[in-house]
Design a protein around this motif. Structure first.
Motif, PDB file in Angstrom:
ATOM      1  N   LEU A  76       0.829  -1.210   0.000  1.00 46.65           N
ATOM      2  CA  LEU A  76       0.000   0.000   0.000  1.00 46.65           C
ATOM      3  C   LEU A  76       0.862   1.259   0.000  1.00 46.65           C
ATOM      4  O   LEU A  76       0.575   2.200  -0.748  1.00 46.65           O
ATOM      5  CB  LEU A  76      -0.936   0.004   1.212  1.00 46.65           C
ATOM      6  CG  LEU A  76      -1.945  -1.134   1.297  1.00 46.65           C
ATOM      7  CD1 LEU A  76      -2.811  -0.973   2.546  1.00 46.65           C
ATOM      8  CD2 LEU A  76      -2.816  -1.193   0.055  1.00 46.65           C
ATOM      9  N   THR A  77       1.861   1.302   0.848  1.00 44.45           N
ATOM     10  CA  THR A  77       2.778   2.440   0.874  1.00 44.45           C
ATOM     11  C   THR A  77       4.200   1.908   1.008  1.00 44.45           C
ATOM     12  O   THR A  77       4.428   0.849   1.603  1.00 44.45           O
ATOM     13  CB  THR A  77       2.489   3.416   2.027  1.00 44.45           C
ATOM     14  OG1 THR A  77       2.796   2.786   3.285  1.00 44.45           O
ATOM     15  CG2 THR A  77       1.033   3.853   2.022  1.00 44.45           C
ATOM     16  N   HIS A  78       5.163   2.653   0.470  1.00 49.70           N
ATOM     17  CA  HIS A  78       6.565   2.238   0.494  1.00 49.70           C
ATOM     18  C   HIS A  78       7.404   3.510   0.518  1.00 49.70           C
ATOM     19  O   HIS A  78       7.420   4.262  -0.452  1.00 49.70           O
ATOM     20  CB  HIS A  78       6.888   1.394  -0.740  1.00 49.70           C
ATOM     21  CG  HIS A  78       8.254   0.777  -0.711  1.00 49.70           C
ATOM     22  ND1 HIS A  78       8.578  -0.307  -1.489  1.00 49.70           N
ATOM     23  CD2 HIS A  78       9.385   1.082  -0.025  1.00 49.70           C
ATOM     24  CE1 HIS A  78       9.840  -0.646  -1.278  1.00 49.70           C
ATOM     25  NE2 HIS A  78      10.347   0.200  -0.386  1.00 49.70           N
ATOM     26  N   SER A  79       8.074   3.745   1.627  1.00 52.45           N
ATOM     27  CA  SER A  79       8.865   4.963   1.770  1.00 52.45           C
ATOM     28  C   SER A  79       9.909   5.072   0.666  1.00 52.45           C
ATOM     29  O   SER A  79      10.610   4.112   0.347  1.00 52.45           O
ATOM     30  CB  SER A  79       9.559   4.976   3.128  1.00 52.45           C
ATOM     31  OG  SER A  79      10.302   6.152   3.297  1.00 52.45           O
ATOM     32  N   GLY A  80       9.986   6.247   0.076  1.00 54.67           N
ATOM     33  CA  GLY A  80      10.915   6.472  -1.013  1.00 54.67           C
ATOM     34  C   GLY A  80      10.395   6.026  -2.361  1.00 54.67           C
ATOM     35  O   GLY A  80      11.036   6.283  -3.386  1.00 54.67           O
ATOM     36  N   VAL A  81       9.226   5.381  -2.381  1.00 50.49           N
ATOM     37  CA  VAL A  81       8.620   4.903  -3.628  1.00 50.49           C
ATOM     38  C   VAL A  81       7.257   5.547  -3.849  1.00 50.49           C
ATOM     39  O   VAL A  81       7.012   6.178  -4.875  1.00 50.49           O
ATOM     40  CB  VAL A  81       8.488   3.366  -3.636  1.00 50.49           C
ATOM     41  CG1 VAL A  81       7.797   2.881  -4.915  1.00 50.49           C
ATOM     42  CG2 VAL A  81       9.862   2.715  -3.472  1.00 50.49           C
ATOM     43  N   THR A  82       6.361   5.404  -2.888  1.00 53.46           N
ATOM     44  CA  THR A  82       5.045   6.026  -3.003  1.00 53.46           C
ATOM     45  C   THR A  82       5.085   7.449  -2.469  1.00 53.46           C
ATOM     46  O   THR A  82       6.016   7.847  -1.753  1.00 53.46           O
ATOM     47  CB  THR A  82       3.987   5.209  -2.238  1.00 53.46           C
ATOM     48  OG1 THR A  82       4.378   5.103  -0.853  1.00 53.46           O
ATOM     49  CG2 THR A  82       3.850   3.813  -2.821  1.00 53.46           C
ATOM     50  N   THR A  83       4.057   8.215  -2.787  1.00 48.81           N
ATOM     51  CA  THR A  83       4.020   9.622  -2.378  1.00 48.81           C
ATOM     52  C   THR A  83       2.698   9.965  -1.714  1.00 48.81           C
ATOM     53  O   THR A  83       1.679   9.295  -1.906  1.00 48.81           O
ATOM     54  CB  THR A  83       4.214  10.560  -3.584  1.00 48.81           C
ATOM     55  OG1 THR A  83       3.210  10.271  -4.560  1.00 48.81           O
ATOM     56  CG2 THR A  83       5.587  10.352  -4.203  1.00 48.81           C
TER      57      THR A  83
END
Length: 479
Positions: A76-83
């Motif tokens: 769902l979310t991925h630091s450095g990838v999603t915003t």
């Protein structure tokens, strides 16, 4: 009023008699390798002996998450990838999470980011969203993740400028309490305001989160987790600290106070009574540390000792009590309210404690009986790099399918694991992203374990680099 020995003895008998008969979790025993579980009690719907859980974990070709056959996950979310909606990166170091039901099939998740100290120390701090900042020098905070019925995901800031946001807890009125696991005062580690507080975040109303204010009535210390008793209104809180070990707290609201959205921030700093647990056994003997319990089913009575200075301006709260005044525990971690009480974790993660060596405990506090009962005891993990060997319980949730689901923060391989009603543990997922090697360990704990409101999805995080996962599959009672 202190709990008398006669009252405690009677309540201990009741608690022991009811352990296997009532509650979502029932009688929980030990992890593999600790004390022997009763295999005869573990049977399927046809009465045949069986192993707990959903079967062996299948390696993930993508190298992120191993799950049992039939289960799948989604990032769902991925630091450095999603915003975020603002275009800034998802913050890193995901920690405590809770899921709330939104309008029209939307699921809202509030996600802590355990970022300690100055923003400059982190590549992806929580963005300083206008109107939502407590201390502009601090890197931590919360984001709200909206998962829509069609699968689209949106993310925005719930609170920013806080520090070391750890486990936290959901409220009965549908908000999130984020806990700062720090005691930094203004001027320390670059902070411009005092830290070590609890903040309320409303996932449903962004306006309610403007001008964030700490709930000072809950005290200032290394907060880990919090739950609210929906009947009595008490808050129960854990402290992850050592030197000396941390405490289990209870906050009693002032007379006439009624909980609800936004009401905690109206409390005076000294409102209600903050107190720490003092435990004793059936013989009336004081228990100095929860590590003294070495058998599941151990029951202690609980009294509560008032905190002298809850804002701890000069002396940390846990240091304000003399020996014999309160019961301590090393690394008090996650909590979850269910079955009319609070499940809470004491995580030792293979560290010695005077008089005992073990890998962690799960306790249940019964506010009616004023007792705590040891439900899960993990033994020393002799081979943490072996799959299925479990240690270091941390974040915790109660499963709608029975038993507990626990996030592992120990040595070696990291798992989500379950504890069944019949008293066995089993691996549910394995982190394959941060396996590392003996020479270069890169182990990262699981955090934020919780189910969606409809029970169909299990959410969990890999703390570093910061990934939120949604796990679905053939959920059932895991025997």
């Amino acid at each position: 009023m202190p709990l008398s020995r006669r009252d405690f003895t009677a309540r201990t008998v009741l608690a022991g008699a009811g352990m296997a008969l009532t509650g979502t979790v029932g009688a929980l025993a030990t992890a593999p390798g600790a004390l022997a579980a009763d295999d005869a009690a573990l049977r399927d719907e046809q009465g045949r002996p069986c192993e707990p859980g959903y079967g062996p974990l299948v390696p993930d070709p993508a190298g992120i998450l191993a799950l049992p056959a039939g289960f799948t996950y989604r990032v769902l979310t991925h630091s450095g990838v999603t915003t975020l909606e603002s275009g800034e990166s998802t913050p890193s170091h995901h920690d405590g999470t809770a899921a709330f039901e939104g309008h029209r099939g939307v699921t809202l998740l509030v996600n802590n980011h355990e970022l300690k100290g100055k923003r400059a120390n982190w590549a992806h701090p929580v963005p300083l969203a206008e109107g939502l900042v407590y201390d502009p020098a601090a890197a931590g905070g919360c984001t709200v993740v909206e998962v829509r019925r069609g699968g689209e995901v949106a993310e925005w800031v719930g609170v920013a400028g806080t520090s070391t946001n750890c486990a936290g807890g959901a409220t009965p009125w549908g908000t999130w309490l984020t806990c700062e696991e720090t005691e930094d005062l203004a001027g320390k580690n670059g902070m411009t305001k005092d830290h070590g507080y609890v903040f309320e975040v409303d996932p449903h109303d962004r306006r309610a989160n403007r001008d964030p204010q700490p709930v000072k009535a809950f005290g200032r210390y290394a907060h880990e987790a919090v739950v609210i008793d929906p009947r009595q209104g008490h808050a129960y809180l854990t402290e992850d600290a050592s030197g000396p070990n941390g405490l289990l707290y209870r906050w009693t609201p002032p007379s006439g106070f009624r909980h609800g959205r936004g009401r905690l921030r109206t409390l005076a700093a000294d409102a209600g009574v903050l107190a720490a647990a003092k435990c004793f056994d059936s013989a009336g003997r004081f228990v100095d540390d929860l590590s003294r319990a070495t058998k599941t089913g151990t029951v202690y009575g609980v009294d509560w000792a008032a905190v002298p200075d809850r804002d701890a301006r000069t002396v940390s709260v846990r240091k304000q009590f003399a020996d014999g005044a309160v019961t301590r525990a090393r690394k008090l971690e996650g909590m979850w309210w269910a079955d009319g009480g609070a499940y809470f974790v004491s995580s030792y993660a293979r560290e010695e404690s005077p008089g005992a060596a073990h890998d962690g405990q799960v306790w249940f506090y019964d506010p009616k009986r004023r007792t705590i009962t040891l439900k899960v005891l993990l033994g020393v993990n002799a081979d943490p790099d072996r799959d299925g060997a479990l240690d270091g319980p941390d974040n915790i949730t109660v499963s709608p399918y029975g038993g507990l689901v626990i996030a592992e923060d120990g040595s070696g391989l990291q798992h989500l694991f379950g504890a069944t009603e019949s008293g066995r543990t089993y691996p549910l997922a394995r982190n394959e992203l941060n396996i590392g090697t003996e020479q270069e360990p890169e182990y990262s704990e699981f955090t934020g374990v919780c189910f969606s409101p409809d029970g169909r999805t299990l959410f969990a995080n890999i703390q570093e680099p910061g990934i939120m996962l949604a796990i679905t599959g053939p959920w059932r009672r895991a025997h």
